[in-house]
Design a protein around this motif. Structure first.
Motif, short mmCIF file in Angstrom:
data_model
loop_
_atom_site.label_atom_id
_atom_site.label_comp_id
_atom_site.label_asym_id
_atom_site.label_seq_id
_atom_site.Cartn_x
_atom_site.Cartn_y
_atom_site.Cartn_z
N GLU A 104 -15.01 40.04 2.56
CA GLU A 104 -15.22 38.60 2.46
C GLU A 104 -16.64 38.26 2.00
OE1 GLU A 104 -13.25 36.04 2.51
OE2 GLU A 104 -11.59 37.45 2.70
N ILE A 105 -17.63 39.00 2.47
CA ILE A 105 -19.01 38.76 2.02
C ILE A 105 -19.13 39.04 0.53
CG2 ILE A 105 -21.39 39.61 2.21
CD1 ILE A 105 -20.68 40.19 5.22
N SER A 106 -18.56 40.15 0.09
CA SER A 106 -18.61 40.51 -1.32
C SER A 106 -17.84 39.50 -2.16
CB SER A 106 -18.04 41.92 -1.53
OG SER A 106 -18.75 42.87 -0.75
N LYS A 107 -16.71 39.03 -1.65
CA LYS A 107 -15.91 38.04 -2.35
C LYS A 107 -16.68 36.73 -2.50
CE LYS A 107 -11.60 35.42 -1.98
NZ LYS A 107 -10.40 35.16 -1.13
N GLU A 108 -17.34 36.29 -1.44
CA GLU A 108 -18.09 35.04 -1.51
C GLU A 108 -19.23 35.13 -2.53
OE1 GLU A 108 -19.18 31.06 -0.43
OE2 GLU A 108 -17.34 32.27 -0.29
N ALA A 109 -19.90 36.27 -2.59
CA ALA A 109 -20.96 36.46 -3.59
C ALA A 109 -20.38 36.36 -5.00
CB ALA A 109 -21.64 37.81 -3.38
N LYS A 110 -19.20 36.93 -5.20
CA LYS A 110 -18.54 36.88 -6.51
C LYS A 110 -18.13 35.45 -6.86
CE LYS A 110 -16.43 38.60 -10.17
NZ LYS A 110 -17.19 39.17 -11.32
N VAL A 111 -17.54 34.74 -5.91
CA VAL A 111 -17.07 33.37 -6.14
C VAL A 111 -18.22 32.45 -6.50
CG1 VAL A 111 -16.07 31.35 -5.00
CG2 VAL A 111 -14.98 33.58 -4.74
N ARG A 112 -19.34 32.59 -5.80
CA ARG A 112 -20.48 31.72 -6.05
C ARG A 112 -21.11 31.94 -7.42
NH1 ARG A 112 -23.91 30.05 -0.76
NH2 ARG A 112 -22.20 30.00 0.77
N ASP A 113 -20.84 33.09 -8.02
CA ASP A 113 -21.40 33.36 -9.34
C ASP A 113 -20.32 33.31 -10.42
OD1 ASP A 113 -23.73 33.99 -10.91
OD2 ASP A 113 -22.85 35.96 -11.26
N PHE A 172 -26.23 28.72 -10.37
CA PHE A 172 -26.26 30.16 -10.63
C PHE A 172 -27.66 30.73 -10.44
CE2 PHE A 172 -23.08 28.24 -13.54
CZ PHE A 172 -21.95 28.69 -12.87
N TRP A 173 -27.75 31.74 -9.58
CA TRP A 173 -29.02 32.40 -9.32
C TRP A 173 -29.15 33.64 -10.19
CZ3 TRP A 173 -32.76 30.38 -6.30
CH2 TRP A 173 -32.40 29.35 -5.40
N ARG A 174 -30.34 33.82 -10.77
CA ARG A 174 -30.61 35.01 -11.56
C ARG A 174 -31.95 35.60 -11.15
NH1 ARG A 174 -26.13 34.50 -12.21
NH2 ARG A 174 -24.84 34.39 -14.10
N ALA A 175 -31.95 36.91 -10.91
CA ALA A 175 -33.19 37.61 -10.59
C ALA A 175 -33.93 37.90 -11.89
CB ALA A 175 -32.89 38.91 -9.85
N HIS A 176 -35.17 37.45 -12.00
CA HIS A 176 -35.94 37.70 -13.21
C HIS A 176 -36.58 39.08 -13.21
CE1 HIS A 176 -36.34 33.56 -15.22
NE2 HIS A 176 -35.34 33.50 -14.36
N LYS A 177 -36.45 39.79 -12.09
CA LYS A 177 -36.99 41.15 -12.03
C LYS A 177 -36.04 42.04 -11.25
CE LYS A 177 -41.15 43.80 -10.77
NZ LYS A 177 -42.52 43.71 -10.19
N GLN A 178 -35.75 43.21 -11.83
CA GLN A 178 -34.97 44.23 -11.15
C GLN A 178 -35.72 45.56 -11.29
OE1 GLN A 178 -30.81 44.39 -12.39
NE2 GLN A 178 -30.93 42.30 -13.14
#
Length: 268
Positions: A37-46, A224-230
């Motif tokens: 469910e946590i992984s699904k929510e992260a996917k849905v939000r993006d 939509f959140w995007r990390a500018h550094k990885q």
């Protein structure tokens, strides 16, 4: 356990399970259901971003601290009901200029990936057996470059703890594909926005292989959140790769026709 039967069993209690997670209370949901469910929510939000383009600087650092820099352009296209498509083009330095990488991610089938090498003037298909190999000398494997799809993993919720993004859920994700270079991933997801803070990758012997840290997040279109550094650090060879994103834009007019093998050769 087959993935379809796994998903069906998890979805039965999905609303109940997520309610327990969101409220912070402990109900009867299993660790497997919570992790899903946590992984699904992260996917849905993006979901729903459509298409995007960005510039990226790749910094390769060896065990002695020596660095090599590459400038890259990325195009991405969201595919409903399946994995996303992406096209990566190298602009600098001269020895890799014109190199292009095309990736078709899939939910249930093996990903499709191709690499165009201008020095050879030919397109090379990346075999599923080689998905754990390094991408262009970096610490990212080819399989790290495919989009996250729920069906690719089974799940286990471990705990909650503080992280760089505040408070995080910690979830194990086990690849369904036996050809994956990883036995499992441990993912830290913040409990407010469901952004990924960190991922630990474990090799097939279950030894810690790499850690990927996401930082400098910005929000786009109020959603939509995007990390500018990885930053990917390899604990076994002492090397690391940093990806710095810039110029991120959405709804740029890309279509699926911009993502095919012909686009590899004409990428400039």
């Amino acid at each position: 356990m087959k993935i379809k039967s796994y998903l069906s069993s998890v979805v039965i209690g999905s609303i109940f399970a997520f309610g327990a997670i969101a409220s912070g209370t402990v109900l009867a949901a299993s660790a497997e259901e919570k992790g899903f469910e946590i992984s699904k929510e992260a996917k849905v939000r993006d979901s729903g971003w459509g298409d995007s383009q960005a510039s990226m600087r790749m910094l390769l650092r060896n065990a002695q601290g020596e660095e090599d820099i590459r400038d890259i352009r990325i195009k991405s296209f969201e595919v409903k009901g399946d994995g996303d498509k992406s096209l990566t083009v190298f602009d600098q330095p001269r020895d890799v200029k014109g190199t292009a990488f095309l990736s078709f991610s899939h939910a249930l089938e093996a990903d499709e990936q191709w690499l165009y090498l201008p020095s050879l003037k030919r397109v090379k298909r990346i075999s599923s057996r080689n998905k754990s190999g390094p991408f262009m000398g970096s610490e990212f494997a080819f399989e790290d470059l495919s989009s996250f799809e729920l069906e690719k993993y089974t799940y286990n919720f471990l705990k909650e703890e503080s992280c760089d993004l505040g408070n995080c859920f910690v979830v194990e994700q086990f690849p369904v594909d036996k050809r994956s270079g990883y036995k499992r991933r441990v993912v830290w997801v913040d409990d407010k926005e469901y952004r990924i803070s960190k991922v630990n990758f474990y090799d097939r012997k279950d030894s810690l292989l790499k850690t990927l840290v996401f930082s400098e997040y910005n929000q786009y279109q109020d959603k939509f959140w995007r990390a500018h550094k990885q930053e990917m650090t390899n604990h076994q060879n002492g090397k690391s790769t940093v990806l710095e994103m810039s110029g991120i834009s959405f709804s740029t007019g890309l279509t699926e026709n911009d993502f095919n093998q012909n686009s590899l050769k004409r990428a400039r």
